[in-house]
Design a protein around this motif. Structure first.
Motif, PDB file in Angstrom:
ATOM      1  N   VAL A  49       0.852  -1.188   0.000  1.00  0.00           N
ATOM      2  CA  VAL A  49       0.000   0.000   0.000  1.00  0.00           C
ATOM      3  C   VAL A  49       0.891   1.242   0.000  1.00  0.00           C
ATOM      4  N   ASP A  50       0.310   2.373  -0.293  1.00  0.00           N
ATOM      5  CA  ASP A  50       1.025   3.638  -0.228  1.00  0.00           C
ATOM      6  C   ASP A  50       1.461   3.881   1.218  1.00  0.00           C
ATOM      7  N   CYS A  51       2.691   4.337   1.427  1.00  0.00           N
ATOM      8  CA  CYS A  51       3.196   4.542   2.787  1.00  0.00           C
ATOM      9  C   CYS A  51       2.404   5.585   3.572  1.00  0.00           C
ATOM     10  N   GLY A  52       1.708   6.472   2.893  1.00  0.00           N
ATOM     11  CA  GLY A  52       0.885   7.467   3.567  1.00  0.00           C
ATOM     12  C   GLY A  52      -0.525   6.994   3.885  1.00  0.00           C
ATOM     13  N   ALA A  53      -0.874   5.788   3.440  1.00  0.00           N
ATOM     14  CA  ALA A  53      -2.219   5.259   3.700  1.00  0.00           C
ATOM     15  C   ALA A  53      -2.393   4.994   5.192  1.00  0.00           C
ATOM     16  N   PRO A  54      -3.574   5.266   5.727  1.00  0.00           N
ATOM     17  CA  PRO A  54      -3.787   5.081   7.161  1.00  0.00           C
ATOM     18  C   PRO A  54      -3.553   3.651   7.642  1.00  0.00           C
ATOM     19  N   GLU A  55      -3.748   2.670   6.780  1.00  0.00           N
ATOM     20  CA  GLU A  55      -3.583   1.271   7.181  1.00  0.00           C
ATOM     21  C   GLU A  55      -2.158   0.743   6.988  1.00  0.00           C
ATOM     22  N   ALA A  56      -1.243   1.555   6.479  1.00  0.00           N
ATOM     23  CA  ALA A  56       0.126   1.112   6.177  1.00  0.00           C
ATOM     24  C   ALA A  56       0.919   0.912   7.465  1.00  0.00           C
ATOM     25  N   ALA A  57       0.831  -0.278   8.036  1.00  0.00           N
ATOM     26  CA  ALA A  57       1.440  -0.562   9.334  1.00  0.00           C
ATOM     27  C   ALA A  57       2.920  -0.923   9.254  1.00  0.00           C
ATOM     28  N   TYR A  58       3.360  -1.462   8.132  1.00  0.00           N
ATOM     29  CA  TYR A  58       4.739  -1.940   8.008  1.00  0.00           C
ATOM     30  C   TYR A  58       5.458  -1.275   6.847  1.00  0.00           C
ATOM     31  N   GLN A  59       6.785  -1.212   6.973  1.00  0.00           N
ATOM     32  CA  GLN A  59       7.634  -0.802   5.857  1.00  0.00           C
ATOM     33  C   GLN A  59       8.712  -1.870   5.690  1.00  0.00           C
ATOM     34  N   VAL A  60       8.968  -2.257   4.452  1.00  0.00           N
ATOM     35  CA  VAL A  60       9.982  -3.274   4.182  1.00  0.00           C
ATOM     36  C   VAL A  60      11.360  -2.656   4.440  1.00  0.00           C
ATOM     37  N   ALA A  61      12.096  -3.255   5.373  1.00  0.00           N
ATOM     38  CA  ALA A  61      13.447  -2.798   5.687  1.00  0.00           C
ATOM     39  C   ALA A  61      14.479  -3.537   4.843  1.00  0.00           C
ATOM     40  N   MET A  62      14.271  -4.858   4.691  1.00  0.00           N
ATOM     41  CA  MET A  62      15.217  -5.684   3.940  1.00  0.00           C
ATOM     42  C   MET A  62      14.461  -6.794   3.221  1.00  0.00           C
ATOM     43  N   ARG A  63      15.027  -7.243   2.129  1.00  0.00           N
ATOM     44  CA  ARG A  63      14.525  -8.421   1.426  1.00  0.00           C
ATOM     45  C   ARG A  63      15.672  -9.421   1.386  1.00  0.00           C
ATOM     46  N   LEU A  64      15.470 -10.596   1.998  1.00  0.00           N
ATOM     47  CA  LEU A  64      16.512 -11.614   2.086  1.00  0.00           C
ATOM     48  C   LEU A  64      16.241 -12.720   1.073  1.00  0.00           C
ATOM     49  N   ASP A  65      17.284 -13.374   0.614  1.00  0.00           N
ATOM     50  CA  ASP A  65      17.175 -14.379  -0.448  1.00  0.00           C
ATOM     51  C   ASP A  65      16.741 -15.763   0.017  1.00  0.00           C
ATOM     52  N   SER A  66      16.429 -15.926   1.280  1.00  0.00           N
ATOM     53  CA  SER A  66      15.975 -17.221   1.784  1.00  0.00           C
ATOM     54  C   SER A  66      14.829 -16.999   2.758  1.00  0.00           C
ATOM     55  N   SER A  67      13.818 -17.845   2.704  1.00  0.00           N
ATOM     56  CA  SER A  67      12.678 -17.692   3.604  1.00  0.00           C
ATOM     57  C   SER A  67      13.013 -18.107   5.028  1.00  0.00           C
ATOM     58  N   THR A  68      14.172 -18.744   5.249  1.00  0.00           N
ATOM     59  CA  THR A  68      14.540 -19.170   6.601  1.00  0.00           C
ATOM     60  C   THR A  68      15.661 -18.328   7.203  1.00  0.00           C
ATOM     61  N   THR A  69      16.211 -17.382   6.447  1.00  0.00           N
ATOM     62  CA  THR A  69      17.219 -16.476   6.989  1.00  0.00           C
ATOM     63  C   THR A  69      16.527 -15.511   7.940  1.00  0.00           C
ATOM     64  N   HIS A  70      17.148 -15.255   9.079  1.00  0.00           N
ATOM     65  CA  HIS A  70      16.543 -14.367  10.070  1.00  0.00           C
ATOM     66  C   HIS A  70      16.890 -12.908   9.800  1.00  0.00           C
ATOM     67  N   CYS A  71      16.020 -12.031  10.239  1.00  0.00           N
ATOM     68  CA  CYS A  71      16.191 -10.600   9.992  1.00  0.00           C
ATOM     69  C   CYS A  71      17.249  -9.966  10.890  1.00  0.00           C
ATOM     70  N   GLY A  72      17.651 -10.631  11.942  1.00  0.00           N
ATOM     71  CA  GLY A  72      18.723 -10.098  12.777  1.00  0.00           C
ATOM     72  C   GLY A  72      18.301  -9.750  14.191  1.00  0.00           C
ATOM     73  N   THR A  73      17.153  -9.135  14.368  1.00  0.00           N
ATOM     74  CA  THR A  73      16.669  -8.822  15.709  1.00  0.00           C
ATOM     75  C   THR A  73      15.204  -9.209  15.795  1.00  0.00           C
ATOM     76  N   ASN A  74      14.704  -9.341  17.014  1.00  0.00           N
ATOM     77  CA  ASN A  74      13.293  -9.693  17.175  1.00  0.00           C
ATOM     78  C   ASN A  74      12.378  -8.481  17.063  1.00  0.00           C
ATOM     79  N   THR A  75      12.934  -7.343  16.658  1.00  0.00           N
ATOM     80  CA  THR A  75      12.119  -6.148  16.464  1.00  0.00           C
ATOM     81  C   THR A  75      11.393  -6.175  15.132  1.00  0.00           C
ATOM     82  N   TYR A  76      11.997  -6.828  14.135  1.00  0.00           N
ATOM     83  CA  TYR A  76      11.383  -6.893  12.816  1.00  0.00           C
ATOM     84  C   TYR A  76      10.246  -7.904  12.772  1.00  0.00           C
ATOM     85  N   GLY A  77       9.153  -7.520  12.128  1.00  0.00           N
ATOM     86  CA  GLY A  77       8.169  -8.499  11.721  1.00  0.00           C
ATOM     87  C   GLY A  77       8.680  -9.106  10.423  1.00  0.00           C
ATOM     88  N   TYR A  78       7.984 -10.083   9.883  1.00  0.00           N
ATOM     89  CA  TYR A  78       8.452 -10.642   8.625  1.00  0.00           C
ATOM     90  C   TYR A  78       7.328 -11.291   7.845  1.00  0.00           C
TER      91      TYR A  78
END
Length: 172
Positions: A49-78
């Protein structure tokens, strides 16, 4: 005739948003909203969705090449493309938040769903500070804690290393 059919199908997909709003097309900087509730993390549960949309709860920080690679901290959703080991990709999601935004958090970090809501009884926490350029566990004061699954009533510090920024919240 075939060309007209394909052109019509493509035009329909673009007009309805089917061609470009899926998580599979998302990259760093894109904003996302969850399509469902609960702790589902498959890409089908998210849309761009547009980042200014009222429902835009998340922003993509990183895109990793494996579905099992971890984002690094438990702060990120995924969001992941697959539950199969090692295949696909994973999107690491930070909150798309500004001071005063309220969120309803289901379950806890990182797999629980966050959704922007009006501040009030349905809100779990409110954003009190956003600090761009640093990811500091100390930026939100001595009472703030890192997210602990199922205890979101305390002041939280959400420190994201990529891109570096820190979000401070208070429980409502």
């Amino acid at each position: 005739m075939r060309t007209k059919v394909w052109a019509l199908a493509l035009l329909t997909a673009v007009a309805t948003g089917c061609a470009d709003d899926t998580a599979a097309q998302a990259g760093p900087g894109d904003c996302m909203v969850s399509r469902s509730e609960g702790n589902k993390t498959l890409s089908d549960d998210f849309r761009i969705v547009d980042c200014g949309a009222p429902e835009a709860a998340y922003q993509v920080a990183m895109r990793l090449d494996s579905s099992t690679t971890h984002c690094g901290t438990n702060t990120y959703g995924y969001a992941t493309s697959s539950q199969r080991r090692g295949s696909g990709w994973r999107l690491c999601l930070s909150l798309n938040a500004k001071v005063g935004d309220c969120f309803h958090q289901e379950v806890g970090f990182p797999t629980g769903r966050a959704g922007k809501v009006a501040c009030g009884p349905s809100a779990t926490y409110r954003v009190t500070k956003v600090i761009e350029g640093i990811d500091s566990q100390d930026a939100c004061g001595p009472d703030a804690v890192t997210p602990v699954r199922n205890d979101l009533s305390r002041p939280l510090v959400l420190a994201y290393p990529k891109p570096p920024h820190t979000i401070c919240t208070d429980g409502i």
